[in-house]
Design an enzyme around this catalytic site. Structure first.
Site, PDB file in Angstrom:
ATOM      1  N   GLU A 235      54.592  -4.592 -32.789  1.00 25.03           N
ATOM      2  CA  GLU A 235      53.077  -4.445 -32.358  1.00 25.03           C
ATOM      3  C   GLU A 235      52.427  -4.849 -33.592  1.00 25.03           C
ATOM      4  OE1 GLU A 235      52.195  -0.361 -30.191  1.00 25.03           O
ATOM      5  OE2 GLU A 235      52.161   0.323 -32.111  1.00 25.03           O
TER       6      GLU A 235
HETATM    7  C1  TNX Z   1      54.275   3.112 -29.700  1.00 24.80           C
HETATM    8  S1  TNX Z   1      56.737   2.904 -30.353  1.00 24.80           S
HETATM    9  C2  TNX Z   1      54.289   2.565 -30.851  1.00 24.80           C
HETATM   10  C3  TNX Z   1      53.855   4.121 -32.108  1.00 24.80           C
HETATM   11  C4  TNX Z   1      52.798   4.616 -31.979  1.00 24.80           C
HETATM   12  C5  TNX Z   1      53.236   5.053 -29.809  1.00 24.80           C
HETATM   13  C6  TNX Z   1      52.182   5.439 -29.352  1.00 24.80           C
HETATM   14  C7  TNX Z   1      56.327   1.683 -31.431  1.00 24.80           C
HETATM   15  C8  TNX Z   1      57.459   1.252 -31.612  1.00 24.80           C
HETATM   16  N1  TNX Z   1      55.139   2.301 -31.200  1.00 24.80           N
HETATM   17  O1  TNX Z   1      52.797   2.977 -32.850  1.00 24.80           O
HETATM   18  O2  TNX Z   1      52.906   5.444 -32.158  1.00 24.80           O
HETATM   19  O3  TNX Z   1      53.651   3.764 -29.251  1.00 24.80           O
HETATM   20  O4  TNX Z   1      53.632   6.372 -28.449  1.00 24.80           O
END
Ligand code: TNX
Length: 531
Positions: A346
């Site tokens: 992300e």
């Molecule tokens: C996505 S899964 C994220 C996390 C959040 C999560 C909440 C991932 C690699 N990144 O930063 O905590 O969703 O479900």
């Protein structure tokens, strides 16, 4: 010769050694297992079980033998578990080689001509004794967890194991079991960055993992809201970056000795710790702790919200790579396991070229400290070493290109495995972005068929992440993790062909009394016939 468990069973049958009938013919099929059968008390479901007549009685005179120090921890674990439940003294544990006597519980190396996978064991219970033939110390530990589930559920609560006089003997039904995992990677992830967990709380979670034969604990140690591990060369990370959490609480961090204590406690239970320092995004806590990690040299304020994607290390500055090298060096020295997780998820503020350049350079840093890199599936398009590992979390994103690179895959697909999703619309905590994840949804699927273009040979196994945005204490963690983590444990352990939801839900319900005795705050999902 190394065989799969199924091939091993077939070869035993082919040799037709009396007295056991061919296990394939005698083993109860999934749909037939009754709650009163030993199999009905086991979770995860073992590969092959043949029931025999009679039972083994544990008495005050029963001795637990470990053939060598390799099995001593498991022998003592079993003795401690039984405690005073069968007599006024704990059972005697002896560590010694040679011919071990009848009438005992014996843990020994599998010296048969056929071996059947590094974590597998053969368990023989007869009226004359219990013998565990283990392929490895881990295998012996799993066999002990199996025995534990065949013993009374209330023994999980120490106060219900009082010294007994003239108590009826406790019995284990006679059987032959050949059992071992489908996948080598059976994990859970704790997000201690969003809300901090104390060392004892992590240990409690490790104990719960061990009961279900899980063997990887991924610790998400740094994110926007908190940096949770002391890095001596960059002390502000923990002292400042660790000083808060989601919602503005006081946060916390592990000193290096505390982290080592967690790693040791897990290793005793055959669980490998994987540290994750998420980068280049999810780094606000670091950017708040050191101004020089920001492109504009201005430290960011601490962050206690739950937005993602806004932060990134300054990937064009050399100091960033000095910082990463220091962090990876200290973490690698503290972590005996072969893995270092760089996060990589992300990142919304970098170009694809900047991102790929960063991941590839950090992969080299991780390699230079003797570790294999793991990254969330955003790293799939980068130039990955064949030893690197991709953690697949986005259900709609193809990672097919990973297979040709030789990198392996861990399945953590959000709409099946995210323990922080709500169970149903009524669940008081948890998120819903990946959907509602019922117990059935987390159980009823095949990892080998879950990602187009990724074949079974590329799949290391499964890992269920428990993100901590909505979780403020250990009771909340337990509520979201159980029963779904037990479902994932079985997805990772048991043969796909033996797994049927209708049979599983009965066996899951049978864990209710055990979990209650453990004081576990599990969700009594209406999908499950709890007992
Ligand atoms: C996505 S899964 C994220 C996390 C959040 C999560 C909440 C991932 C690699 N990144 O930063 O905590 O969703 O479900």
């Amino acid at each position: 010769m190394v065989l799969t468990v199924a091939a091993f069973v077939a070869s035993c049958a082919a040799r037709s050694a009396p007295p056991a009938p061919p296990a394939t013919a005698a083993a109860p099929r999934a749909a037939e297992a009754k709650p009163t059968d030993p199999i009905g008390r086991l979770l995860p479901r073992p590969s092959q079980v043949t029931l025999q007549d009679g039972a083994f009685s544990i008495t005050p005179a029963t001795v637990i033998y470990a053939e060598s120090e390799r099995f001593a921890f498991s022998a003592r674990f079993l003795a401690e578990h039984i405690g005073l439940a069968v007599g006024p003294q704990p059972l005697k544990v002896e560590v010694r080689p040679g011919n071990l006597p009848e009438g005992a519980i014996v843990i020994r190396e599998n010296t048969g001509t056929v071996t059947f996978g590094p974590e597998s064991y053969l368990l023989n219970v007869s009226p004359g004794g219990v013998i565990i033939h283990a392929e490895s110390p881990a295998a012996a530990f799993y066999a002990v967890q199996t025995l534990r589930q065949l013993l009374p559920a209330e023994w999980e609560y120490e106060a219900l194991r009082p010294p007994r006089r003239n108590a009826p003997p406790v019995t284990i039904p006679a059987l032959t079991m050949i059992d071992g995992p489908r996948f080598p990677w059976r994990g859970a992830m704790l997000d201690v960055a969003r809300h901090f967990l104390k060392v004892d709380e992590v240990k409690r979670f490790i104990d719960l993992m061990a009961l279900h034969k899980l063997n990887r604990l991924h610790l998400h140690l740094a994110d926007d809201q908190g940096w949770r591990i002391d890095i001596r060369s960059w002390p502000n990370l923990a002292s400042h970056g660790g000083s808060t959490e989601v919602g503005g609480g006081t946060g916390g961090f592990y000193g290096q000795d505390q982290y080592s204590d967690i790693v040791r406690y897990a290793a005793e239970r055959f669980i490998t710790v994987i540290p994750e320092i998420d980068m280049p995004g999810h780094t606000n806590a670091a950017l708040a702790s050191y101004a020089e990690l920001n492109c504009d040299n201005i430290a960011r304020p601490l962050y206690t919200g739950t937005e993602v994607g806004f932060s990134a290390l300054c990937v064009d500055k050399e100091i960033t790579y000095k910082f990463i090298d220091d962090v990876v060096r200290e973490m690698a020295a503290l972590t005996p396991g072969p893995y270092f997780h760089i996060g990589g998820d992300e990142v919304k503020t970098l170009t694809p070229v900047q991102y790929a350049g960063f991941v590839e350079r950090v992969q080299g840093i991780v390699r230079s400290h003797g570790k294999q890199m793991i990254g969330w599936d955003e790293v799939a398009p980068t130039r990955l070493d064949p030893t690197s590992i991709v953690q697949h979390w986005r259900p709609k994103t193809s990672i097919a290109e990973v297979e040709a690179k030789g990198a392996k895959v861990i399945m953590s697909i959000a709409d099946r495995m995210y323990l922080d999703m709500k169970y149903d619309t009524e669940t008081p905590i948890g998120l819903t972005w990946a959907g509602i994840v019922s117990v059935k949804q987390s159980y009823d699927w095949d990892p080998a068929a879950a990602a187009p273009g990724i074949s079974a040979r590329s799949i290391l196994g499964v890992e269920a992440p428990l993100w901590g945005e909505t979780i403020t204490n250990i009771r909340d963690y337990e509520f979201l993790a159980f029963p779904r983590l037990a479902a994932i444990a079985e997805v990772g352990w048991s043969p796909q062909g033996e797994r049927k939801w209708d049979e599983f839900r009965d066996r899951l319900g049978a864990q209710g009394p055990r979990w209650t005795a453990l004081g576990l705050n599990f969700y009594r999902s209406p999908e499950v016939p709890w007992r």
